[in-house]
Motif scaffolding. Sequence first.
Motif, PDB file in Angstrom:
ATOM      1  N   GLY A 186       6.568  -3.455  -0.908  1.00 44.87           N
ATOM      2  CA  GLY A 186       5.876  -4.044  -2.043  1.00 44.87           C
ATOM      3  C   GLY A 186       4.475  -3.512  -2.265  1.00 44.87           C
ATOM      4  N   VAL A 187       4.011  -2.634  -1.395  1.00 44.03           N
ATOM      5  CA  VAL A 187       2.664  -2.061  -1.524  1.00 44.03           C
ATOM      6  C   VAL A 187       2.776  -0.680  -2.162  1.00 44.03           C
ATOM      7  CG1 VAL A 187       0.596  -1.289  -0.313  1.00 44.03           C
ATOM      8  CG2 VAL A 187       1.818  -3.329   0.472  1.00 44.03           C
ATOM      9  N   GLU A 188       2.078  -0.476  -3.273  1.00 44.44           N
ATOM     10  CA  GLU A 188       2.108   0.797  -3.977  1.00 44.44           C
ATOM     11  C   GLU A 188       0.988   1.717  -3.491  1.00 44.44           C
ATOM     12  OE1 GLU A 188       4.465   1.563  -6.089  1.00 44.44           O
ATOM     13  OE2 GLU A 188       5.392  -0.428  -6.084  1.00 44.44           O
TER      14      GLU A 188
END
Length: 414
Positions: free
Chosen positions: A48-50
């Motif tokens: 979920g971390v870009e």
Amino acid sequence: MHTLLLLLAGIAFLMIVLEDVIHLNKAKSTLFLGTLAWLLLFLFPDQGVEAADIQLMLNENLLEIASLWLFLMAAMTFVAYLNHHGLIETLIYKFLPSRIGEKSLIFMVAIFSFIFSSLSDNITATLVSVALVLSLKLPPHKTLKFAVMVVFAVNSGGVSLITGDVTTLMIFLDNKVAIQDLLWLSLPSFVSVMLLASMLSFGLSGELLIDGGARTHDRVGMSIAIIFLATIISTILLNIIAGVPPVLTFLFGLSIMFLIGRFFHKQDSREDMLDYIRAIEFDTLLFFLGILLLVGMLKEIGVLDNLVTIYEVLPPIHANFVMGLLSSLVDNVPLTAALLKADPAMTEASWLSLTYAVGVGGSLLVIGSAAGIVAMSKVAEVTFISYLKYTLFLLIAYLVGYAGSLVIGDIVFG
């Protein structure tokens, strides 16, 4: 991935402690591991971390590091110039009498180391002070006493000014304390230094002849020394009056130094005043860069939240004291950086006492501070074991200074 990142941080801190054993400069090891850690964050992000999120985290960390780096670079360049032209050495011998007792001399060495370390970085202050001690050609046991005095005085002098100790600068840049409040720390710091000098003076009874030799200085060199002092004073005043960031004032002072060198200095053995930037200890700056990248990484993955637990178990007065003791075993830069990233809830008075604790606590062991490491490398009589002989004296002085910082905190913020 978090386990691997933790392992990298653990290896980095271990390599810092074992620098003299493995013969690998800590700047090289921490820079490698610090940049590798962030590369891994980009390549293997959490779910979920870009990449854009990690970029924002990195930008925030780099902004903090850049402010610290540029300030230290400017201050160290000033000191490199003054050292190269012997202005510091001239000042020392100008105030030393031709004949002086050893008891009086240890107090003078303590005062000089204390004051000079407030104006320059700890490494330079220690190198200059140790050179003075070695020039006295004292018996080995007396040389050891003077070296111990230098280490404690250098670390104590740096805590009250942002020019003197990198941990003080870090705490200030994080807006935990104000410059005018830090200045109050010079009182308990100086008292503890004089107390240690009194304890170490027992057994000193001889008299020394000081040969300062013929020492000259030119008007330009003295002008730059005055600009350096004016820059320090202006940094304090402008920050208090108008909130001007210290890095801006110091870079402005540095630019004046460059202009004076360009238009007025004709007898410099260096080709250009800018060459003094190349003379500063870049390994120290690279070490700060690497370690702050590592600590920033630990903060971003949530590891530093565990560091705050000591402040949940103990009140800040006791927890800060423990952190000071811990700084004698762990380099105070990563320790302070980790505390700032963890951001325990404390009053300004508690942050002030923490500034003293992490700045001076490293003096308790010779491996606990840059000043101790430099003294150990330059003075044959200073070893880990020989330094331990004075641990009780150092602990008493540290206790008095820490207690004084608590009193100052109550007075200033009470």
